[in-house]
Design a protein around this motif. Structure first.
Motif, mmCIF file in Angstrom:
data_model
loop_
_atom_site.group_PDB
_atom_site.id
_atom_site.type_symbol
_atom_site.label_atom_id
_atom_site.label_comp_id
_atom_site.label_asym_id
_atom_site.label_seq_id
_atom_site.Cartn_x
_atom_site.Cartn_y
_atom_site.Cartn_z
ATOM 1 N N UNK A 138 0.849 -1.205 0.000
ATOM 2 C CA UNK A 138 0.000 0.000 0.000
ATOM 3 C C UNK A 138 0.885 1.257 0.000
ATOM 4 N N UNK A 139 1.900 1.264 0.896
ATOM 5 C CA UNK A 139 2.766 2.449 1.002
ATOM 6 C C UNK A 139 3.539 2.661 -0.297
ATOM 7 N N UNK A 140 4.004 1.572 -0.900
ATOM 8 C CA UNK A 140 4.795 1.687 -2.132
ATOM 9 C C UNK A 140 3.957 2.286 -3.260
ATOM 10 N N UNK A 141 2.708 1.827 -3.329
ATOM 11 C CA UNK A 141 1.836 2.321 -4.395
ATOM 12 C C UNK A 141 1.479 3.778 -4.172
ATOM 13 N N UNK A 142 1.201 4.085 -2.921
ATOM 14 C CA UNK A 142 0.732 5.431 -2.642
ATOM 15 C C UNK A 142 1.827 6.481 -2.845
ATOM 16 N N UNK A 143 3.056 6.119 -2.488
ATOM 17 C CA UNK A 143 4.125 7.121 -2.552
ATOM 18 C C UNK A 143 5.149 6.856 -3.658
ATOM 19 N N UNK A 144 4.867 5.869 -4.511
ATOM 20 C CA UNK A 144 5.793 5.596 -5.614
ATOM 21 C C UNK A 144 7.156 5.124 -5.130
ATOM 22 N N UNK A 145 7.184 4.344 -4.029
ATOM 23 C CA UNK A 145 8.456 3.818 -3.511
ATOM 24 C C UNK A 145 8.805 2.587 -4.345
ATOM 25 N N UNK A 146 10.020 2.532 -4.880
ATOM 26 C CA UNK A 146 10.292 1.421 -5.804
ATOM 27 C C UNK A 146 11.152 0.311 -5.199
ATOM 28 N N UNK A 147 11.561 0.447 -3.929
ATOM 29 C CA UNK A 147 12.328 -0.641 -3.325
ATOM 30 C C UNK A 147 11.877 -0.863 -1.882
ATOM 31 N N UNK A 148 11.365 -2.052 -1.614
ATOM 32 C CA UNK A 148 10.782 -2.369 -0.301
ATOM 33 C C UNK A 148 11.819 -2.268 0.824
ATOM 34 N N UNK A 149 13.109 -2.451 0.471
ATOM 35 C CA UNK A 149 14.150 -2.474 1.502
ATOM 36 C C UNK A 149 14.290 -1.135 2.217
ATOM 37 N N UNK A 150 13.845 -0.054 1.548
ATOM 38 C CA UNK A 150 13.897 1.281 2.170
ATOM 39 C C UNK A 150 13.170 1.327 3.505
ATOM 40 N N UNK A 151 12.116 0.531 3.668
ATOM 41 C CA UNK A 151 11.324 0.562 4.900
ATOM 42 C C UNK A 151 12.113 0.108 6.122
ATOM 43 N N UNK A 152 13.097 -0.739 5.898
ATOM 44 C CA UNK A 152 13.726 -1.407 7.047
ATOM 45 C C UNK A 152 15.135 -0.922 7.349
ATOM 46 N N UNK A 153 15.684 -0.025 6.489
ATOM 47 C CA UNK A 153 17.082 0.365 6.673
ATOM 48 C C UNK A 153 17.295 1.337 7.834
ATOM 49 N N UNK A 154 16.225 2.009 8.257
ATOM 50 C CA UNK A 154 16.362 2.983 9.346
ATOM 51 C C UNK A 154 17.100 4.234 8.906
ATOM 52 N N UNK A 155 17.133 4.496 7.607
ATOM 53 C CA UNK A 155 17.817 5.683 7.090
ATOM 54 C C UNK A 155 16.876 6.878 7.269
ATOM 55 N N UNK A 156 17.316 7.863 8.083
ATOM 56 C CA UNK A 156 16.402 8.977 8.393
ATOM 57 C C UNK A 156 16.040 9.771 7.135
ATOM 58 N N UNK A 157 16.898 9.761 6.100
ATOM 59 C CA UNK A 157 16.554 10.508 4.875
ATOM 60 C C UNK A 157 15.315 9.915 4.210
ATOM 61 N N UNK A 158 15.120 8.578 4.382
ATOM 62 C CA UNK A 158 13.920 7.927 3.846
ATOM 63 C C UNK A 158 12.720 8.234 4.747
ATOM 64 N N UNK A 159 12.918 8.009 6.053
ATOM 65 C CA UNK A 159 11.809 8.125 7.006
ATOM 66 C C UNK A 159 11.255 9.557 7.054
ATOM 67 N N UNK A 160 12.172 10.547 6.979
ATOM 68 C CA UNK A 160 11.739 11.939 7.127
ATOM 69 C C UNK A 160 10.895 12.453 5.958
ATOM 70 N N UNK A 161 10.865 11.686 4.861
ATOM 71 C CA UNK A 161 10.050 12.142 3.732
ATOM 72 C C UNK A 161 8.557 11.993 4.004
ATOM 73 N N UNK A 162 8.222 11.238 5.071
ATOM 74 C CA UNK A 162 6.797 10.952 5.296
ATOM 75 C C UNK A 162 6.299 11.591 6.586
ATOM 76 N N UNK A 163 6.525 12.906 6.703
ATOM 77 C CA UNK A 163 6.112 13.614 7.928
ATOM 78 C C UNK A 163 4.634 13.934 7.848
#
Ligand code: FA5
Length: 347
Positions: A322-347
Motif C-alpha cells: 500500500x505504502x509503495x503504491x501510494x508514494x511511488x516507492x520502488x524498493x521495499x528495503x527502504x522501509x527497514x534500513x532505518x535511514x532517516x533521509x527515507x523516514x523523514x520524507x513521510x512527515x
C-alpha cells in the motif's frame, strides 16, 4: 646578612614577584608558592639557620619566621583571587553573545510510514465498529496452517515456507492465524465478529525490490449472518477510496486460498494513470493490493461456528505494498534500513 635580614628580603622579593605574575600565566603562581613556602622551599631553608642562633634571639626570629609565612600565605591567596578575577574579566571581554543568531532547532522525529499506514487503516475500521486484535509473531503450526485449512503436506504450504523454531512452532507467514484465534473466542449471541489485525509476518522469500523475508499485513475478518461477497466488495471499495482517492475503482479476480472459498485477488485502478496503463501498473491499468475471499466453511467449523448459520469474508493486505503504491516507492528495503533521509520524507 643575618637571618632576620634574609627573612625580610625573602618577604619583599616574593611580594614583588607575586605582583609581577600576569593573569594569563597563572601556573607561575603555583610554582612560586612551592619554591617559597613548599616543604623544600626557601623559608624552610632559612628555618634551618635557627639552631645556630643564641637562646635570646631564637624565639624572636622564630616569631618573625611565622609572621613572614602568614604574610606570604595571605599574599599568595590574594594574588590567586586577583588572577582569577582578571581571567574571568578577560573572557567576558573576549566572548561576545550575538542575540540575533537563529536558535538551534531541536530535531523532531516522526512516525514510520508503515506505522502511519496501519494507524490510518485502523482508524477507518474503528469508525465502522471493527475491533483491533493483536496476534502472535511466533505462532503454532496449528494456527498458522492447520486451522487455515492447510493440513500437513498440503501443497499450498510451499508458497509460505518460513523459519521454524521447532517442528510445531514457527514465525507466522501471514496474519490469518488471528482469524482462528478470534473465531474461537467470539460469542456470536452478542452479534457479528468484525475485526482487523495488523502485524509483522515472515517468509522464506528471497529479498528483492518487492519482496522481503519479513513484512507487514493487515488481516480483516467479518463473520455473522447473511454476510455476502457484496459486503466484501463494498468494504474493499471503501478502503481503496480512502487510501487511494475517491475516483478509484476495484476489481476482483478469481484466485485460490485454502482458507477462503471463493477466493479473490483484489486490484485497484491505477492511481497514476487512472486506468489507461502506465509504468506503475505495468500497462494494465490495475494494481494488486490484497488477497481476500469468503471464509471457508471448514475454517468456521474448526472454531465450532455453524457454517450453515454463519458466513463471513476475510482479507489480508500487504502494508508495504500500500505504502509503495501510494508514494511511488520502488524498493521495499527502504522501509527497514532505518535511514532517516527515507523516514523523514513521510512527515
Ligand atoms: C496471504 O498472505 C493471505 N493470508 C491473505 C488472505 C487473507 C487471503 C484472508 C484471503 C483471506 P498472500 O500470500 O497473497 O496472501 O499475501 C498477501 C499480501 O502480502 C500480498 O498481496 C503482498 O502485498 C504481501 N506480500 C506477500 N509476500 C510478500 C513479501 N515477501 N514481501 C512483501 N510483501 C509480501
Amino acid at each position: 646578612m643575618d637571618l632576620q635580614a634574609q627573612l625580610e628580603e625573602l618577604k619583599t622579593k616574593t611580594q614583588n614577584q607575586l605582583k609581577a605574575i600576569k593573569a594569563d600565566n597563572a601556573n607561575e603562581l603555583q610554582e612560586l608558592r612551592v619554591k617559597v613556602l613548599g616543604k623544600k622551599g626557601s623559608l624552610t631553608e632559612l628555618l634551618k639557620g635557627l639552631k645556630d642562633l643564641s637562646q635570646e634571639l631564637r624565639p624572636l626570629v622564630g616569631k618573625q619566621v611565622n609572621e613572614v609565612r602568614d604574610v606570604l600565605t595571605q599574599a599568595f591567596e590574594e594574588q590567586a583571587q586577583l588572577l582569577e578575577a582578571a581571567q574571568i574579566q578577560a573572557r567576558l571581554e573576549s566572548e561576545t553573545l550575538d542575540v540575533t543568531l537563529p536558535g538551534r532547532q531541536i530535531k523532531l522525529g516522526n512516525r514510520h510510514i508503515l506505522s502511519q499506514i496501519s494507524e490510518e487503516i485502523e482508524d477507518i475500521f474503528l469508525g465502522m465498529g471493527f475491533q483491533i486484535v493483536d496476534g502472535f509473531e511466533v505462532e503454532q503450526d496449528y494456527y498458522n496452517f492447520e486451522r487455515m485449512n492447510l493440513p500437513k503436506d498440503h501443497p499450498a504450504r510451499d508458497m509460505q515456507d518460513t523459519f521454524y523454531i521447532s517442528e510445531d512452532i514457527l514465525l507466522r507467514t501471514h496474519t490469518s492465524p488471528v482469524q482462528a484465534r478470534t473465531l474461537d473466542k467470539h460469542d456470536f449471541s452478542k452479534g457479528p465478529l468484525k475485526m482487523i489485525s495488523p502485524g509483522r509476518v515472515f517468509r522464506r522469500d528471497t529479498d528483492d525490490a518487492t519482496h522481503s523475508h519479513q513484512f507487514h499485513q493487515i488481516e480483516g475478518l467479518v463473520v455473522g449472518q447473511n454476510i455476502s461477497m457484496g459486503d466484501l466488495k463494498g468494504t474493499l471499495e471503501m478502503i481503496s477510496k480512502k487510501m487511494f482517492g475517491e475516483d478509484r475503482s476495484i476489481r476482483l479476480r478469481p484466485s485460490y486460498f485454502p482458507f477462503t472459498e471463493p477466493s479473490v485477488e483484489v486490484d485497484v485502478s491505477c492511481f497514476k494513470c487512472g486506468g489507461k496503463g502506465c509504468n506503475v501498473c505495468k500497462k494494465t491499468g490495475w494494481i494488486e493490493i490484497l488477497g481476500a475471499g469468503m471464509v471457508h466453511p471448514s475454517v468456521l467449523e474448526m472454531s465450532g461456528v455453524d457454517s450453515e448459520q454463519y458466513s463471513g469474508f476475510a482479507f489480508g493486505l500487504g502494508q508495504e505494498r500500500i505504502a509503495m503504491l501510494r508514494y511511488g516507492i520502488n524498493d521495499i528495503r527502504g522501509f527497514y534500513l532505518g535511514d532517516s533521509r527515507f523516514i523523514e520524507q513521510f512527515k
